[in-house]
Design a protein around this motif. Structure first.
Motif, PDB file in Angstrom:
ATOM      1  N   TYR A  59       0.807  -1.214   0.000  1.00 29.36           N
ATOM      2  CA  TYR A  59       0.000   0.000   0.000  1.00 29.36           C
ATOM      3  C   TYR A  59       0.847   1.275   0.000  1.00 29.36           C
ATOM      4  O   TYR A  59       0.310   2.379   0.070  1.00 29.36           O
ATOM      5  CB  TYR A  59      -0.926   0.023   1.219  1.00 29.36           C
ATOM      6  N   GLY A  60       2.176   1.112   0.000  1.00 30.70           N
ATOM      7  CA  GLY A  60       3.041   2.279  -0.035  1.00 30.70           C
ATOM      8  C   GLY A  60       2.971   3.104   1.235  1.00 30.70           C
ATOM      9  O   GLY A  60       3.013   4.336   1.186  1.00 30.70           O
ATOM     10  N   VAL A  61       2.896   2.426   2.373  1.00 31.16           N
ATOM     11  CA  VAL A  61       2.802   3.106   3.667  1.00 31.16           C
ATOM     12  C   VAL A  61       4.093   2.852   4.450  1.00 31.16           C
ATOM     13  O   VAL A  61       4.593   1.724   4.479  1.00 31.16           O
ATOM     14  CB  VAL A  61       1.588   2.600   4.470  1.00 31.16           C
ATOM     15  N   LYS A 111      -4.685   7.697  -0.575  1.00 33.28           N
ATOM     16  CA  LYS A 111      -3.851   7.582  -1.776  1.00 33.28           C
ATOM     17  C   LYS A 111      -4.776   7.587  -2.993  1.00 33.28           C
ATOM     18  O   LYS A 111      -5.615   6.678  -3.139  1.00 33.28           O
ATOM     19  CB  LYS A 111      -3.031   6.288  -1.718  1.00 33.28           C
ATOM     20  N   ASP A 112      -4.635   8.631  -3.823  1.00 32.27           N
ATOM     21  CA  ASP A 112      -5.508   8.825  -4.990  1.00 32.27           C
ATOM     22  C   ASP A 112      -6.975   8.863  -4.573  1.00 32.27           C
ATOM     23  O   ASP A 112      -7.867   8.285  -5.204  1.00 32.27           O
ATOM     24  CB  ASP A 112      -5.293   7.699  -6.023  1.00 32.27           C
TER      25      ASP A 112
END
Length: 914
Positions: A59-61, A111-112
């Motif tokens: 999730y890019g966290v 995110k987005d």
């Protein structure tokens, strides 16, 4: 002062710990006198956010983003107040989470336009803390142990009684299946010890009263003297209350009713003698006044000297001072009361209660004693040089025997409970310790069902680290049943031997057996749990370990060594995660992100979760698959600022090393301790032999390496040094009082000879019973010096009176010896027999009283022989002039009608001479 165990039928240790910490503990803290209630074992409930590094990357966290989001969304705040419609409203902001769902739904970031929640990258679960301690009970598995701590200055008996009563109340409000059991209660020891003291005092009092009746031969006279016992004790109890001294083994353990009645015995015996032989028609009060004045000086100064000899005990410091100072004060209070009574109430009661006409015939026991004593007296007076030479030889022999007695601080008190210290290899897993302790408990319960009431084990450290230990260390406690129920052992020492045999075949551990209070005292005194601690100071861990092993081998080979234990300061397995600064810089990863992962291997605190009135920790923690080995930890994926995924091992070096398990410092230096218990031998000679061997066989590096010795031996040295200074000063004061009493150096020396000759009997009594010298024995020798002087004063004072009346030297010595045989024997017998129950008692607490009583009994025998045999010989050898400077009772005794000529001897003297 109080241990209790909480168990559950469901075996849910999280539930047990929660009920203890939130129900039982708060209730017990309301008990007056309780300082703290600590919990040991079980699982503390936690809300855990188990972050999955793989899902973080998905999730890019970042790791710290989850932590910051949870912390930022678990807050309450106050907004002061606002005015509205004439009223004031408090502003309260509520943002705390109260359950797993609320934590899982916290938004980390968007995110987005799509929110990313905590449940996307982590699992929220109910878990437990990483434990550093555990408790097992009765061989049935884990439990929760509660420990009640008392405020300083409180009475332990009262506080523990209140704790037990409160615990009984709590039991009715506990959920079904939760059980509370008291396993260690300090009041049991206190009650047993006080029971032993009461029994010894009662039996000693009966013996003293029996001697009074047999020697006085008059019921009224015996009752008058016996009244001095309760009245003197009332005076002592008043002093104890005024100075805040509690009734205990030490404060009441040295009370001897014989010492208390000695001065009253002399007064009443003399009154009985005067009344029986008085042929005049004087009033009763006049006859008793003459008798009281005649022995006024020896009784008064004798009691003062006995009180004075207890002064050295008041100067003791440290542990020995706390132990023996209450005893000395109590005895002094009782003796003050006895002295006042002997000079005031005893003569009054004698004048009121004794019959005016009494039989001139002495009691049968006194006549038998005189019949046996008269020919012996004639022999020693005829062979005076041989008698004195024999006495001097006995002094020399006692000195030789005394050098070989050995020494210890105080005798070991049987507490009715046993503590077993278990040391396993550093790095032992807590689950392995739990399994092994349960196995040991089962073995002990099965082997000693009639001796062991409860057995429980404490591993590691409690909730509040009042007693910090590593998880490789265990204390196993055994509370014992009453001794009359035992079938496999007669004494606690026998039971200890059997316990060692039962546990010695269990591999992988070292054990040392001690007692709960004794263990705690040793820890507070010397920082170790053994009787003796050898402390090696230095700088280098390897050098300390090497030399400690050498010293341990020497101490272990010394006869008497038991439960040898060398402190483990190395051998702890450590998983080091050392960041590579170059790799961090190259990849743009911060060291903080790496350290947050390291913290999460254990648990990183984020706050609290409230459930009504209860609060539980909220932590972040890695899932179990990532915590299993160095390889799984090294494979944890990190995300770089460029989006690259890298394992943790890329930016950190992960290796398993051996580190220190314990780092102990004292006086600015590292320290390692070798501790040992001593059995079957005295502590003093053991330390002397071990020190000599170590000095000869161990070479320490030059510089900052040295050895200190601690434990009970340290207390013994300090107390002995203090007594060696104070006791000679007090003996000098006693001699000065004797000189003031007689105004003649020779008579003062004659009386003072009772002190060394009394010591002869005390030394021989210790030697015959196989007892070493201890502070308890030292107190006995101190008390003995006063008792010995009293009998000598009675005889010397009467010889002086007879000489002042013109009687010849040999005739006055023989007359005085026969006439004063009864008071001398009475004072000696009541003083000695009062200690007989203490000397032979086997009850709990008798161990401390036994050396003191043994010394006094032996010393009374030898000092009485001196008074009756050696003292007459000394008088004949060194003589006594006729023109003595006489006191009132020497020259004349005043009665109601005037002055009685001093040259008119009473019928008693003529009868005794015949």
């Amino acid at each position: 002062v109080f241990h209790y165990v909480v168990t559950s039928d469901s075996k849910d240790l999280t539930e047990v710990r929660t009920i203890h910490d939130w129900v039982i503990k708060p209730a017990l803290l309301t008990v007056p006198g309780v300082a703290e209630v600590n919990s040991w074992g079980g699982y503390e409930k936690q809300y855990q956010v188990r972050i999955d590094p793989t899902r973080l990357i998905k999730y890019g966290v970042a790791f710290d983003e989850v932590i910051k989001a949870v912390e930022a969304n678990n807050l309450n705040a106050g907004g002061g107040n606002i005015s509205s419609g004439g009223s004031s409203l408090l502003v309260q902001g509520i943002g705390r989470v109260t359950n797993k769902e609320q934590i899982a739904n916290i938004v980390i970031k968007a995110k987005d336009g799509v929110p990313i929640h905590v449940h996307d990258v982590a699992d929220v679960e109910i878990g437990s803390e990483i434990r550093r301690g555990a408790v097992t009970y009765q061989g049935k598995g884990e439990a929760v142990l509660g420990l009640g701590f008392m405020l300083m200055g409180e009475n332990p008996h009262e506080v523990t009684t209140r704790l037990k009563a409160k615990l009984e109340e709590i039991k009715h409000s506990l959920p079904p299946g939760i059980h509370v059991q008291t396993v260690y209660d300090r009041t049991e020891l206190v009650d047993h010890v006080i029971g032993t003291v009461q029994r010894n005092l009662f039996e000693g009092g009966l013996l003293v009263i029996a001697v009074l009746f047999m020697f006085l031969g008059n019921l009224r006279a015996g009752l008058i003297v016996a009244m001095a016992i309760p009245l003197s004790m009332l005076f002592a109890f008043t002093g104890m209350w005024r100075f805040g001294i509690a009734g205990s083994l030490m404060s009441l353990g040295a009370i001897d009713f014989g010492l208390i009645v000695d001065s009253s015995v002399i007064q009443i015996e003399n009154a009985v003698r005067h009344v029986a032989h008085d042929k005049t028609r004087r009033k009763m009060i006049d006859v008793v006044r003459v008798a009281a004045i005649e022995v006024r000086k020896p009784t008064m100064f004798g009691e003062l000297i006995i009180m004075l000899v207890y002064v050295p005990i008041l100067t003791l410091e440290g542990i020995e001072g706390k132990l023996f100072r209450p005893m000395a004060l109590t005895v002094i209070f009782a003796l003050i009361g006895s002295l006042i009574l002997s000079l005031t109430l005893m003569p009054v009661l004698a004048s009121l209660i004794l019959p005016r006409k009494m039989s001139e015939r002495d009691p049968l026991l006194v006549r038998a004693a005189q019949w046996l004593y008269r020919p012996v007296l004639n022999v020693v007076m005829h062979h005076k040089y041989a008698t004195v030479a024999l006495a001097v030889c006995s002094l020399v022999a006692a000195g030789i025997v005394a050098r070989g007695l050995g020494s210890e601080f105080v005798p070991r008190l049987s507490e009715g409970a046993i503590a077993i210290n278990v040391v396993r290899h550093a790095g032992t897993d807590i689950d392995e310790s739990v399994r092994y302790n349960t196995q040991m408990e089962k073995a002990l319960v099965a082997a000693f069902p009639d001796e062991v009431a409860h057995v429980w084990s404490r591993i590691g450290t409690a909730e509040v680290a009042t007693d910090p230990m590593g998880v490789e260390l265990t204390d196993i406690f055994l509370s014992l049943r009453p001794r009359e129920q035992w079938t496999k052992a007669k004494t606690q020492a026998d039971l200890v031997d059997l316990l060692q045999r039962e546990l010695r075949d269990m591999p992988g551990q070292r054990i040392a057996i001690t007692q709960p209070i004794e263990m705690r005292m040793n820890e507070m005194i010397a920082g170790t749990r053994g009787d003796i601690a050898m402390k090696l100071y230095g700088d280098d861990f390897e050098m300390l370990t090497e030399k400690a092993q050498e010293i341990g081998a020497i101490i272990g080979s010394t006869p008497g060594a038991a439960d040898l234990n060398t402190e483990q300061i190395t051998g702890q397995p450590v998983l080091q995660i050392r960041v590579d600064q170059d790799a961090l810089s190259r990849l743009g990863v911060s060291a903080k992100e790496v350290m947050e992962i390291v913290e999460s291997i254990g648990s990183k605190a984020l706050g609290e979760v409230t459930e009504g009135q209860l609060r539980f920790p909220l932590v972040v923690r890695l899932p179990e698959p990532y915590r299993q080995s160095p390889e799984t930890i090294g494979a944890i994926q990190l995300s770089t600022p460029t989006g690259q995924r890298i394992p943790l091992s890329t930016v950190a070096k992960i290796e398993q090393v051996e580190g220190p398990s314990t780092i102990t410092r004292e006086w600015g230096q590292r320290r390692i301790t070798v501790s040992v218990n001593v059995r079957g031998r005295d502590v003093g000679s053991f330390v002397a032999e071990a020190r000599q061997k170590i000095a000869e066989q161990v070479q320490l590096p030059a510089g900052r390496y040295h050895i200190d010795w601690g434990g009970q031996f340290e207390n013994l040295q300090r107390a002995r040094t203090r007594l060696m200074i104070v006791v000679p000063i007090v003996l000098l004061i006693i001699f000065s009082l004797l000189y003031v009493t007689y105004n003649r150096m020779l008579d003062a020396i004659r009386v003072f000879t009772g002190v060394p000759f009394a010591a002869v009997g005390g030394v021989l009594a210790l030697w015959m019973r196989g007892m070493p010298f201890s502070i308890s024995a030292a107190v006995g020798f101190i008390a003995l010096s006063g008792v010995a002087v009293l009998g000598d004063m009675v005889l010397v004072s009467y010889v002086r009176q007879l000489r002042s009346r013109g009687m010849g030297l040999e005739e006055s010595v023989r007359t005085a010896a026969l006439t004063r045989l009864r008071p001398v024997l009475m004072t000696a017998l009541v003083a000695g027999l009062g200690f007989v129950p203490m000397a032979f008692s086997t009850g709990m607490g008798a161990e401390v009283q036994r050396p003191l009583a043994t010394v006094v009994i032996g010393g009374v025998i030898s000092s009485t022989l001196l008074t009756l045999l050696v003292l007459p010989s000394l008088y004949l050898l060194f003589g006594s002039p006729i023109d003595l400077r006489n006191d009132d009772e020497d020259a004349a005794v005043e009665d109601g009608g005037g002055r009685v000529p001093p040259t008119s001897p009473s019928p008693t003297l003529a009868q005794a001479d015949a």
